[in-house]
Write a protein that holds these residues in place. Structure first.
Motif, PDB file in Angstrom:
ATOM      1  N   ASN A   1      -4.654   7.027  18.477  1.00 29.87           N
ATOM      2  CA  ASN A   1      -5.970   6.321  18.876  1.00 29.87           C
ATOM      3  C   ASN A   1      -7.100   6.485  17.767  1.00 29.87           C
ATOM      4  N   TRP A   2      -7.252   5.945  16.690  1.00 27.99           N
ATOM      5  CA  TRP A   2      -8.362   6.034  15.802  1.00 27.99           C
ATOM      6  C   TRP A   2      -9.553   5.950  16.159  1.00 27.99           C
ATOM      7  N   PHE A   3     -10.460   5.749  15.593  1.00 24.19           N
ATOM      8  CA  PHE A   3     -11.799   5.368  15.421  1.00 24.19           C
ATOM      9  C   PHE A   3     -13.117   5.384  14.461  1.00 24.19           C
ATOM     10  N   GLY A   4     -12.958   4.161  13.629  1.00 23.62           N
ATOM     11  CA  GLY A   4     -13.661   3.495  12.679  1.00 23.62           C
ATOM     12  C   GLY A   4     -15.242   3.589  12.735  1.00 23.62           C
ATOM     13  N   ARG A   5     -16.350   3.513  11.689  1.00 24.35           N
ATOM     14  CA  ARG A   5     -17.414   3.680  11.623  1.00 24.35           C
ATOM     15  C   ARG A   5     -18.087   2.055  11.817  1.00 24.35           C
ATOM     16  N   GLN A   6     -17.680   1.766  11.494  1.00 22.62           N
ATOM     17  CA  GLN A   6     -18.229  -0.058  11.544  1.00 22.62           C
ATOM     18  C   GLN A   6     -17.067  -1.153  11.009  1.00 22.62           C
ATOM     19  N   SER A   7     -16.771  -2.198  11.062  1.00 24.11           N
ATOM     20  CA  SER A   7     -15.752  -3.126  11.130  1.00 24.11           C
ATOM     21  C   SER A   7     -16.883  -4.242  10.496  1.00 24.11           C
ATOM     22  N   THR A   8     -16.325  -4.082   8.746  1.00 22.51           N
ATOM     23  CA  THR A   8     -16.961  -5.869   8.172  1.00 22.51           C
ATOM     24  C   THR A   8     -15.658  -6.358   7.236  1.00 22.51           C
ATOM     25  N   LYS A   9     -16.060  -7.746   6.974  1.00 22.69           N
ATOM     26  CA  LYS A   9     -14.680  -8.414   6.370  1.00 22.69           C
ATOM     27  C   LYS A   9     -14.743  -8.532   4.417  1.00 22.69           C
ATOM     28  N   SER A  10     -13.566  -7.693   4.323  1.00 23.29           N
ATOM     29  CA  SER A  10     -13.637  -7.568   2.215  1.00 23.29           C
ATOM     30  C   SER A  10     -12.296  -8.253   2.456  1.00 23.29           C
ATOM     31  N   THR A  11     -12.112  -7.568   0.663  1.00 21.51           N
ATOM     32  CA  THR A  11     -10.310  -8.617   0.498  1.00 21.51           C
ATOM     33  C   THR A  11      -9.775  -7.591   0.390  1.00 21.51           C
ATOM     34  N   LYS A  12      -8.044  -7.984   1.136  1.00 23.62           N
ATOM     35  CA  LYS A  12      -6.723  -6.575   1.111  1.00 23.62           C
ATOM     36  C   LYS A  12      -6.566  -6.014  -0.579  1.00 23.62           C
ATOM     37  N   THR A  13      -6.479  -4.704   0.066  1.00 27.80           N
ATOM     38  CA  THR A  13      -6.259  -4.400  -1.369  1.00 27.80           C
ATOM     39  C   THR A  13      -4.719  -4.657  -1.176  1.00 27.80           C
ATOM     40  N   ALA A  14      -4.072  -5.238  -2.318  1.00 29.80           N
ATOM     41  CA  ALA A  14      -2.309  -5.204  -2.755  1.00 29.80           C
ATOM     42  C   ALA A  14      -1.576  -3.379  -2.770  1.00 29.80           C
ATOM     43  N   VAL A  15      -0.989  -3.329  -1.699  1.00 33.90           N
ATOM     44  CA  VAL A  15      -0.160  -2.232  -1.718  1.00 33.90           C
ATOM     45  C   VAL A  15       1.287  -2.294  -2.080  1.00 33.90           C
ATOM     46  N   ALA A  16       1.543  -2.059  -1.970  1.00 36.67           N
ATOM     47  CA  ALA A  16       3.521  -1.932  -2.598  1.00 36.67           C
ATOM     48  C   ALA A  16       3.841  -1.656  -1.102  1.00 36.67           C
ATOM     49  N   ALA A  17       5.039  -2.284  -0.573  1.00 34.75           N
ATOM     50  CA  ALA A  17       5.682  -1.789   0.729  1.00 34.75           C
ATOM     51  C   ALA A  17       6.238  -0.450   0.689  1.00 34.75           C
ATOM     52  N   ASN A  18       7.061  -0.080   1.393  1.00 32.86           N
ATOM     53  CA  ASN A  18       8.144   1.011   1.559  1.00 32.86           C
ATOM     54  C   ASN A  18       8.825   1.734   2.656  1.00 32.86           C
ATOM     55  N   ASN A  19       9.830   2.244   2.202  1.00 32.35           N
ATOM     56  CA  ASN A  19      11.265   1.531   3.307  1.00 32.35           C
ATOM     57  C   ASN A  19      11.367   3.754   4.381  1.00 32.35           C
TER      58      ASN A  19
END
Length: 334
Positions: free
Chosen positions: A156-174
Motif C-alpha cells: 500500500n504505497w502512497f504518494g505526494r501528488q499526481s502529475t502528468k509527465s513523460t515516461k522514462t525509458a526503462v529496460a525490462a527485467n526477468n
C-alpha cells in the motif's frame, strides 16, 4: 486509439531527497488495474441552502491524497531482487554487500530511533499517458505464498501528488521469482536458536505475512494541497497467518503455546538457485504470539488443516520483532 492493458506499466526510481522526483530506473510488474487512486478531496457544498432543491453549484478542492495499492499478478509473483522495496520501508540506507555476484541485504529496523525509510518516484500509465508521483512510501506490505503458487507481494504505497509527465525509458527485467514451495519454517524459543533449529517438514502449506511500517503522511498549513513529510509515528507491527497440517507439532506449537501465552520465534526461508558463491535467498525472522488456532479449520484433499493467526511481538533480548535478510543480484536499490 485507446490505451491498452498490454502497454500499461509501473516503474520507479529511488529518491536522494524525499519528495524530489527522479527518473524511473526499475520496472515492477503489478496486476495492472486500479492502482492509481487519486482523491483531490473535493466538496460540492451540498449544505449551502439556496432556496432551491439543488444546492450544488460549484466545487472546492481541499487537498490531494494519492494511494497506490500495488499487487503482483498471480502468474507473475515477486522476485528476490524486488524484496528490497518492501523491506526498505522498514530500514533505509541498506545496501547489498559481498565481493561476488551474490549480495546480502540485512534489514534491522530500529525500535528506539528513526529508520530513515527510502522514498521513491513512481511512474504509471499506458501508451496514452504517463503519470508520476514523488515521495512514495508504503504504509504496509504483505508477502504470501501457497504450496503451488508464486510468492505474491502487496504494497500500500502512497504518494505526494499526481502529475502528468513523460515516461522514462526503462529496460525490462526477468528477475528470479520465488515459487511458494521453496519456503520452509523453523521454530525456536529464542531468536538465537533459529540458526541451529531444524526445518519442520511435511507441515506448512501456506502463509501470509502483513507488516505495518509505521509511516504516516503529515499535512500542514503551509499553502500546499499535499502532505509535507512522512513521520514514523505508528508502531512497526504485523500479523502472520499460517496454514499447517493437523499433526502433533500443530498441537504443541500452536494450541499449547497459545494456551500458555508463550512467545515464540519463527524463521521463514526460501532458498533459490545458485548466485555467485551462494544462492538467492529470502529469510524473515519473527517474534510472535499466537491466538488460539482454528483447529481443523479447513481440509485439503481429505487432510485436516489448522489455521493459525499470530501477532508480531517485541523481544528485548533480540532488540526487535522482525529482521528480513535477502541475498540477490543487486548491490544497491535501482
Amino acid at each position: 486509439m485507446p490505451g491498452v492493458q498490454l502497454l500499461s506499466y509501473l516503474q520507479l526510481g529511488k529518491e536522494t531527497t524525499a519528495g524530489t522526483a527522479v527518473a524511473a530506473t526499475r520496472q515492477l510488474y503489478p496486476d495492472g488495474t486500479g492502482i492509481w487512486n487519486l482523491d483531490r478531496m473535493r466538496t460540492r457544498h451540498p449544505s449551502a441552502n439556496r432556496g432551491t432543491r439543488s444546492n450544488q453549484t460549484h466545487v472546492t478542492q481541499q487537498g490531494v491524497r494519492l494511494d497506490i495499492p500495488f499487487r503482483t499478478a498471480p502468474d507473475v509473483g515477486v522476485a528476490y531482487d524486488e524484496l528490497i522495496y518492501p523491506f526498505s520501508q522498514l530500514d533505509g540506507g541498506v545496501t547489498g554487500t559481498g565481493a561476488t555476484a551474490d549480495k546480502t541485504w540485512a534489514f534491522t529496523p530500529s525500535q528506539t530511533g528513526a529508520n530513515a525509510q527510502e522514498s521513491f518516484t513512481i511512474e504509471f500509465g499506458d501508451d496514452i499517458q504517463n503519470y508520476e508521483a514523488a515521495y512514495c512510501q508504503a504504509s504496509d506490505f504483505t508477502l504470501s505464498f501457497g504450496v503451488d503458487d508464486l510468492t505474491q507481494l502487496e504494497m500500500n504505497w502512497f504518494g505526494r501528488q499526481s502529475t502528468k509527465s513523460t515516461k522514462t525509458a526503462v529496460a525490462a527485467n526477468n528477475a528470479v521469482k520465488i515459487p511458494g514451495h521453496l519456503w520452509t519454517i523453523k521454530f525456536a524459543t529464542a531468536q538465537s536458536g533459529l540458526a541451529g533449529a531444524s526445518v519442520s517438514a511435511n507441515f506448512l502449506v501456506g502463509a501470509s505475512l502483513n507488516v505495518q511500517t509505521g509511516l504516516v503522511r503529515r499535512k500542514y498549513n503551509d499553502g500546499n494541497a499535499y502532505f509535507g513529510q512522512t513521520v514514523e509515528a505508528l508502531p512497526i507491527g504485523g500479523t502472520l497467518d499460517l496454514k499447517v497440517e493437523s499433526t502433533a507439532l500443530a498441537v504443541s506449537e500452536f494450541y499449547d503455546k497459545a494456551a500458555a501465552d508463550t512467545i515464540d520465534f519463527i524463521r521463514l526461508k526460501a532458498t533459490g538457485p545458485v548466485l555467485g558463491g551462494a544462492f538467492y535467498d529470502a529469510q524473515i525472522d519473527l517474534c510472535v504470539s499466537y491466538d488460539d488456532p482454528q483447529v481443523i479449520g479447513e481440509e485439503s484433499d481429505g487432510v485436516n488443516l489448522y489455521n493459525v493467526h499470530a501477532e508480531l511481538m517485541y523481544d528485548s533480548t533480540w532488540g526487535t520483532s522482525l529482521a528480513p535478510t535477502v541475498v540477490n543480484s543487486l548491490a544497491a536499490i535501482p
